[in-house]
Structures are given as structure tokens and as C-alpha cells.
Design an enzyme around this catalytic site. Sequence first.
Site, PDB file in Angstrom:
ATOM      1  N   GLU A   1      -5.265   4.504  -3.157  1.00  0.00           N
ATOM      2  CA  GLU A   1      -6.767   4.962  -3.023  1.00  0.00           C
ATOM      3  C   GLU A   1      -7.225   6.063  -3.822  1.00  0.00           C
ATOM      4  OE1 GLU A   1      -7.711   5.148   1.056  1.00  0.00           O
ATOM      5  OE2 GLU A   1      -6.865   3.392   1.742  1.00  0.00           O
TER       6      GLU A   1
ATOM      7  N   GLU B   1     -14.234  -1.528  -2.208  1.00  0.00           N
ATOM      8  CA  GLU B   1     -14.266  -1.842  -0.844  1.00  0.00           C
ATOM      9  C   GLU B   1     -15.691  -1.024  -0.372  1.00  0.00           C
ATOM     10  OE1 GLU B   1     -11.049  -0.850   2.019  1.00  0.00           O
ATOM     11  OE2 GLU B   1     -12.633  -1.342   3.590  1.00  0.00           O
TER      12      GLU B   1
ATOM     13  N   LYS C   1      -0.317  -0.254  -4.209  1.00  0.00           N
ATOM     14  CA  LYS C   1      -1.906   0.101  -4.363  1.00  0.00           C
ATOM     15  C   LYS C   1      -2.249   1.441  -3.818  1.00  0.00           C
ATOM     16  CE  LYS C   1      -4.900  -1.767  -1.317  1.00  0.00           C
ATOM     17  NZ  LYS C   1      -5.588  -0.779  -0.617  1.00  0.00           N
TER      18      LYS C   1
ATOM     19  N   ASP D   1       0.731  -0.990  -0.058  1.00  0.00           N
ATOM     20  CA  ASP D   1      -0.144  -0.016  -0.190  1.00  0.00           C
ATOM     21  C   ASP D   1       1.095   1.504   0.035  1.00  0.00           C
ATOM     22  OD1 ASP D   1      -2.773   0.070  -0.283  1.00  0.00           O
ATOM     23  OD2 ASP D   1      -3.059  -0.575   1.757  1.00  0.00           O
TER      24      ASP D   1
HETATM   25  O1  KIV Z   1      -5.104  -2.011   3.824  1.00  0.00           O
HETATM   26  C1  KIV Z   1      -5.884  -2.987   3.872  1.00  0.00           C
HETATM   27  O2  KIV Z   1      -5.738  -4.074   4.398  1.00  0.00           O
HETATM   28  C2  KIV Z   1      -6.629  -2.797   2.481  1.00  0.00           C
HETATM   29  C3  KIV Z   1      -7.792  -3.965   2.207  1.00  0.00           C
HETATM   30  C4  KIV Z   1      -8.693  -3.810   3.285  1.00  0.00           C
HETATM   31  C5  KIV Z   1      -8.141  -3.959   0.775  1.00  0.00           C
HETATM   32  O3  KIV Z   1      -6.678  -1.723   1.660  1.00  0.00           O
END
Ligand code: KIV
Length: 278
Positions: free
Chosen positions: A114, A180, A112, A83
Amino acid sequence: MRTTLRDIARLHAEGTRFTMVTAYDYTSARIAERAGIPLLLVGDSLGMVVQGHDSTLPVAVDDIVHHSQAVVRGCETPLVVGDLPFLSYATRRDAVHAARRIMGEGGCGSVKLEGGRTVARTVRLLVESGVPVMGHLGFTPQSQHQIGVRVQGRDAAAARALVRDALALQDAGAWAIVLELVPASLAREITELLSIPTIGIGAGAHCSGEVQVWHDVLGLFDAHVPKHTRRFANLGDDAVDALRELSAQVAAGAFPGPENCSDVDPGVLAEVMREVGP
Ligand code: KIV
């Protein structure tokens, strides 16, 4: 050989639904790999489930790098996605810097982030720079103070915005999109509209794949089970029972047993004690 984007695209093309779980350390990565999970997410949810914060906002790039390194060391086959944490992609320069660290130092195979149209130019730049990007729409925890912790896309304007955001991410080169807390029927329409996979969490059963948080599905918390998850084990309760039993056996002198100990030759021991004893 690690799972590649091409492998996931193949599963998607075949209509095989796939699973992604979060992982934050070496041991859980090993376990997930043994279970055949193809995608691991070093999610900023670690801020809550590992660090004990009440949101993902305090998580830093350093945290994702640190946990990614452990996860990558723990597995050989899953594709590891890291992330981009809160404000680490506020500018495109920041985004490139954070992605370089998460992939270069952390060893992840994708990042990833957002957001939808507002981050599309960032996604495009990253993709054109060689960074595979997974999008994340619907409830986006890094914006929780703006949007609230609730299902997104329920009214026409919000649903329209979600569809446009999904198309913008796909157009910018994202290879998959997490949905989500999105109404199941809307997630299904988005999944049918896109050519890239969607990965649902609280988005119904018609996404191309499903992502779940490690601690939720394994029952590591004693708090309530959120609606979007299901406990497939009760490892928290099992751990409490195991530690109580350990404690009881220590108190009773039943642990450690002879099989847990090593010994020294009695003659050697007697000689040493004669030398150093009173
Ligand atoms: O940080 C995380 O665990 C997420 C998931 C909920 C998709 O972004």
C-alpha cells in the site's frame, strides 16, 4: 501453467476486464480456479474475515505465508498475489525480507503493498530484485487511522496526489495498481493515463479489472453488504440451513443412513461378541 504478468498485460492490452478475488485457503483456491479466476489475492483482509480482528493491522508475514501456501497448493493456474502486511515494508530491508518469505516460502508470484510516492523507492528496489509488485492506492486499510475509512481523492489536492502516486508506482515498476474507494471518474482518468492495469474495488466500472473479497461476494457474512460490493450468492444462509438440517436429521435418527455406514460380517461379529461378551 500459472497465469503470468504477461497474460494479465495481454488481457489489459485487449481491453478484457479481469477479476481478482481474495482467497485464504486450499478449498477456496480450488473453487476460484474452477470458476476461471486468473488472479487470487492472499489479502491482509484475512485479519478480519478469517481471524476476526477489526482491522488488517494485526496480520503478520507468517500469516500471509501460511495462507499463501494453502492457496498455492489449491490451484494450478491463477497467479497468486500475497499482501505485504502492516509495517513489514517500513524499511527497504524489511520489504526485501518479507517479499522473500511471501514468494519463497508462500509460493506467491507477486506481492502487493500500500502507498504511492512514499513507497516508490521500495517498489523499485523490489522490482529490480525480481519481485513483481502490485500497488494499492486510494483507501489503504493499513493507514486507516491516518486517513479514515472513506472514499479518497474527492478534492483537488487529494485527486492530484492520487494521480501522482499512481504515476510514481508505475514509474517504479509496479505491474498493476489496486484502486480502492476512489471516485469512479477519477479511477477512469487514472486508468486511461497509465499503461499498467488498474484493479478497482469501490472505484467504478472503468478500471482494467476488479477485485472483491471472497466473503463479500459469496454472502458469507450476515452483516450489511458494503456499497462497493454485491452478493452473488448467500453461502452463509445456505450453510446455516444445511447445518440446521444436519442437526435435525441427527436428532431424528435419519442421518447417518445405511449408505453412510460400513458393516462387518454378522458371523464374525457374533463370534467376537461370544468371546468378549458377559
Ligand atoms: O486485503 C485485501 O483483501 C485487499 C483488497 C481489498 C484489495 O487489499
